[in-house]
Design a protein around this motif. Structure first.
Motif, short mmCIF file in Angstrom:
data_model
loop_
_atom_site.label_atom_id
_atom_site.label_comp_id
_atom_site.label_asym_id
_atom_site.label_seq_id
_atom_site.Cartn_x
_atom_site.Cartn_y
_atom_site.Cartn_z
N LEU A 69 2.19 1.90 -3.47
CA LEU A 69 1.18 2.47 -4.35
C LEU A 69 0.96 3.95 -4.06
N LEU A 70 0.80 4.28 -2.80
CA LEU A 70 0.49 5.65 -2.42
C LEU A 70 1.65 6.60 -2.67
N GLN A 71 2.86 6.10 -2.57
CA GLN A 71 4.02 6.97 -2.75
C GLN A 71 4.22 7.41 -4.19
N THR A 72 3.47 6.81 -5.12
CA THR A 72 3.56 7.25 -6.51
C THR A 72 2.71 8.49 -6.75
N SER A 73 1.91 8.88 -5.75
CA SER A 73 1.07 10.07 -5.88
C SER A 73 1.72 11.27 -5.21
N ILE B 125 0.83 -1.20 0.00
CA ILE B 125 0.00 0.00 0.00
C ILE B 125 0.86 1.24 0.00
N ASP C 59 -7.13 -1.71 -6.90
CA ASP C 59 -5.99 -1.22 -7.68
C ASP C 59 -5.66 0.22 -7.27
N TYR C 60 -4.66 0.79 -7.93
CA TYR C 60 -4.15 2.11 -7.56
C TYR C 60 -5.24 3.18 -7.65
N GLU C 61 -5.99 3.19 -8.74
CA GLU C 61 -7.01 4.21 -8.94
C GLU C 61 -8.09 4.13 -7.87
N GLU C 62 -8.51 2.91 -7.52
CA GLU C 62 -9.54 2.73 -6.49
C GLU C 62 -9.02 3.20 -5.13
N LEU C 63 -7.78 2.84 -4.82
CA LEU C 63 -7.18 3.22 -3.55
C LEU C 63 -7.08 4.74 -3.43
N LEU C 64 -6.52 5.37 -4.44
CA LEU C 64 -6.32 6.82 -4.38
C LEU C 64 -7.66 7.56 -4.35
#
Length: 229
Positions: A22-26, A19, A111-116
């Motif tokens: 994934l979040l660190q890419t934003s 997690i 996935d990434y989009e859902e999480l963000l």
């Protein structure tokens, strides 16, 4: 643009790492900490003041529901956004998490989009309760519908009294919300405008004494809005 401060809580290091990655890419999210149990999560939330806590339910020492209850009971963390991480097919305490004050649910396979998207909604003061999450909540209630403890649950009786105060149209709208309909879908189903649908949802929330859509769903389900559907 202010970054969203996130605390990740899960007893499995691999899930926390995934997690975080994934979040660190934003550019809009800052992971301020990780905790492996609910007790540590409560302590870190008080110290770090995150905007959103991603909370696992099954953890040692203090589980997710217990942690949410403590966080909501402390003025310093009462308004913190809490997004529950769950595997819908195995977690049997999603209703308790909603009752305790969770702002929504996110599957661990998201996935990434859902999480963000979910993190952003909760950080903005909204809820994140997808159709899949709603289906899961409905399924859990259906599985326990015959339990005596539910029949005599004071919370359910209170929700039933509040539900009785709704107009016929408001009850129709609440039933559709409980079935996972968005405002646009409600509008199409009832042949009304999305703004009118939103107005009905907001009035129902006020009458049911809840602050967001996720809480409206659980209150409506406890009151039995789908029992005849």
């Amino acid at each position: 643009m202010n970054t969203i401060r996130v605390l990740i809580v899960d007893d499995q290091a691999m899930i926390r790492s995934g997690i975080r990655a994934l979040l660190q890419t934003s550019d809009t999210v800052d992971v301020v900490g990780e905790a492996a149990d609910g007790r540590r999560a409560v302590s870190m939330a008080r110290a770090l003041s995150p905007d959103v806590i991603l909370m696992d339910l099954r953890m040692p020492i203090l589980d997710g529901v217990g942690a949410i209850t403590e966080l909501r009971g402390n003025p310093a963390t009462a308004a913190t956004g809490i997004l529950v991480l769950t595997t819908f097919d195995t977690d049997d305490n999603v209703i308790d998490a909603l009752k305790a004050g969770a702002n929504g649910f996110l599957g661990k396979s998201a996935d990434y989009e859902e999480l963000l998207s979910a993190v952003n909604r909760v950080a903005a003061g909204g809820s994140a309760l997808s159709a899949m999450a709603t289906d899961s909540v409905v399924g859990h209630l259906a599985a326990t519908a015959a339990a005596p403890t539910r029949t005599h649950d004071p919370a359910s009786e209170d929700d039933l009294r509040k539900l009785a105060s709704l107009t016929t149209r408001e009850r129709e709208v609440v039933t559709l919300v409980a079935r996972g309909f968005s405002n646009d879908a409600i509008a199409g189903h009832l042949f009304i405008s999305p703004m009118t649908a939103k107005t009905h949802v907001n009035r129902a929330m006020s009458k049911m004494h809840v602050s967001d859509r996720a809480q409206l769903v659980v209150a409506a389900l406890r009151a039995g809005v789908l029992d005849d559907h």
